[in-house]
Design a protein around this motif. Structure first.
Motif, mmCIF file in Angstrom:
data_model
loop_
_atom_site.group_PDB
_atom_site.id
_atom_site.type_symbol
_atom_site.label_atom_id
_atom_site.label_comp_id
_atom_site.label_asym_id
_atom_site.label_seq_id
_atom_site.Cartn_x
_atom_site.Cartn_y
_atom_site.Cartn_z
ATOM 1 N N ASP A 149 0.859 -1.184 0.000
ATOM 2 C CA ASP A 149 0.000 0.000 0.000
ATOM 3 C C ASP A 149 0.900 1.241 0.000
ATOM 4 N N THR A 150 0.809 2.046 -1.036
ATOM 5 C CA THR A 150 1.693 3.205 -1.184
ATOM 6 C C THR A 150 1.616 4.152 0.009
ATOM 7 N N ALA A 151 0.417 4.436 0.474
ATOM 8 C CA ALA A 151 0.239 5.365 1.597
ATOM 9 C C ALA A 151 0.865 4.819 2.877
ATOM 10 N N LEU A 152 0.693 3.516 3.110
ATOM 11 C CA LEU A 152 1.272 2.908 4.302
ATOM 12 C C LEU A 152 2.787 2.871 4.211
ATOM 13 N N TRP A 153 3.291 2.522 3.036
ATOM 14 C CA TRP A 153 4.744 2.407 2.867
ATOM 15 C C TRP A 153 5.432 3.760 3.031
ATOM 16 N N ALA A 154 4.726 4.833 2.696
ATOM 17 C CA ALA A 154 5.303 6.171 2.823
ATOM 18 C C ALA A 154 5.514 6.557 4.285
ATOM 19 N N ARG A 155 4.834 5.869 5.193
ATOM 20 C CA ARG A 155 4.942 6.175 6.616
ATOM 21 C C ARG A 155 6.191 5.589 7.259
ATOM 22 N N LEU A 156 6.812 4.601 6.613
ATOM 23 C CA LEU A 156 7.832 3.802 7.284
ATOM 24 C C LEU A 156 9.081 4.579 7.688
ATOM 25 N N ASN A 157 9.417 5.639 6.979
ATOM 26 C CA ASN A 157 10.585 6.423 7.402
ATOM 27 C C ASN A 157 10.173 7.766 8.001
ATOM 28 N N ARG A 158 8.928 7.819 8.520
ATOM 29 C CA ARG A 158 8.414 9.047 9.132
ATOM 30 C C ARG A 158 7.836 8.720 10.516
ATOM 31 N N PRO A 159 8.667 8.810 11.555
ATOM 32 C CA PRO A 159 8.191 8.435 12.889
ATOM 33 C C PRO A 159 7.288 9.463 13.544
ATOM 34 N N ASP A 160 6.955 10.552 12.850
ATOM 35 C CA ASP A 160 6.148 11.598 13.467
ATOM 36 C C ASP A 160 4.702 11.608 12.970
ATOM 37 N N VAL A 161 4.282 10.563 12.257
ATOM 38 C CA VAL A 161 2.926 10.510 11.719
ATOM 39 C C VAL A 161 1.986 9.930 12.773
ATOM 40 N N ASP A 162 0.781 10.505 12.905
ATOM 41 C CA ASP A 162 -0.148 9.998 13.911
ATOM 42 C C ASP A 162 -0.895 8.770 13.391
ATOM 43 N N ALA A 163 -1.761 8.216 14.260
ATOM 44 C CA ALA A 163 -2.422 6.948 13.953
ATOM 45 C C ALA A 163 -3.886 7.101 13.587
ATOM 46 N N GLU A 164 -4.349 8.326 13.383
ATOM 47 C CA GLU A 164 -5.781 8.549 13.170
ATOM 48 C C GLU A 164 -6.323 7.836 11.940
ATOM 49 N N ASP A 165 -5.496 7.716 10.878
ATOM 50 C CA ASP A 165 -5.984 7.102 9.641
ATOM 51 C C ASP A 165 -5.597 5.636 9.524
ATOM 52 N N LEU A 166 -5.152 5.031 10.632
ATOM 53 C CA LEU A 166 -4.755 3.623 10.618
ATOM 54 C C LEU A 166 -5.822 2.750 11.274
ATOM 55 N N SER A 167 -6.039 1.563 10.701
ATOM 56 C CA SER A 167 -6.910 0.579 11.339
ATOM 57 C C SER A 167 -6.073 -0.201 12.353
ATOM 58 N N PRO A 168 -6.701 -0.941 13.270
ATOM 59 C CA PRO A 168 -5.928 -1.739 14.230
ATOM 60 C C PRO A 168 -4.959 -2.702 13.549
ATOM 61 N N GLY A 169 -5.349 -3.232 12.399
ATOM 62 C CA GLY A 169 -4.485 -4.167 11.681
ATOM 63 C C GLY A 169 -3.311 -3.517 10.985
ATOM 64 N N GLN A 170 -3.257 -2.181 11.032
ATOM 65 C CA GLN A 170 -2.158 -1.448 10.386
ATOM 66 C C GLN A 170 -1.276 -0.720 11.389
ATOM 67 N N ILE A 171 -1.475 -0.957 12.674
ATOM 68 C CA ILE A 171 -0.761 -0.194 13.697
ATOM 69 C C ILE A 171 0.755 -0.380 13.621
ATOM 70 N N GLN A 172 1.210 -1.486 13.019
ATOM 71 C CA GLN A 172 2.654 -1.704 12.870
ATOM 72 C C GLN A 172 3.312 -0.614 12.033
#
Length: 200
Positions: A149-172
């Protein structure tokens, strides 16, 4: 970005849940073993129960590492990690722990969270190999179909992104970059052909 004490509380909650669940599952496993001694005849039903208990036990041990609290200097053995992933492996998805030496538990936590991220990119059959070279984790995923998932993968090197748009199964995808940041590293991804790689 979650404050340090908030992250610590979340990890302790994860440890508590896994700790409280692992005992009854262990009791079920012991009960099944005693049952198999008195009823040695194999059956599909007993086989299903056995495999389910083994998988549940391995998954709890895995989650305890991925989501639980860690102590400075605490290590985990390569045989234990290999055993956990062996019991988690299924005909659809295989795991290989390629380290021969022990590692710090906080390092294993990062590897497990990265593995959970890679799982989401393997909707069909596949294999994930976990190795450590040149002082960094190298996780390789291969499969018939790779669908990161492009949007999820873009988060991996950004430790400052919040969790509002994540489902429980994507919390990793929130926790993995935070753990990498805690260790002074960043997660990088690379895709090509039938292979997807995460390094940190």
């Amino acid at each position: 970005m979650p404050r340090p004490f908030a992250r610590d509380i979340a990890s302790k909650v994860g440890s508590r849940i896994c700790h409280d669940l692992i005992s009854p599952i262990g009791a079920i496993a012991n009960g099944f073993e005693l049952l198999s001694l008195t009823q040695p005849v194999e059956s599909p039903e007993l086989s299903l129960i056995s495999k389910s208990v083994e998988n549940a036990n391995a998954r709890l041990r895995f989650f305890r590492i991925a989501f639980g609290a860690t102590s400075t200097g605490q290590s985990i053995g390569a045989p234990e990690m290999a055993d956990i992933l062996t019991h988690l492996s299924t005909p659809r998805l295989q795991y290989q722990w390629r380290l021969e030496s022990d590692c710090l538990r906080e390092e294993a936590k990062l590897a497990c969270l990265m593995l959970l991220c890679l799982e989401t990119a393997l909707p069909k059959t596949g294999e994930i190999q976990i190795g450590y070279r040149n002082e960094q984790w190298q996780l390789h995923a291969r499969g018939d179909t790779l669908a990161p998932d492009t949007a999820l993968w873009a988060r991996l090197n950004r430790p400052d992104v919040d969790a509002e748009d994540l489902s429980p199964g994507q919390i990793q995808f929130l926790l993995a970059p935070l753990q990498a940041d805690l260790l002074g590293r960043r997660i990088h991804s690379m895709a090509g052909g039938d292979k997807l790689t995460l390094t940190a």
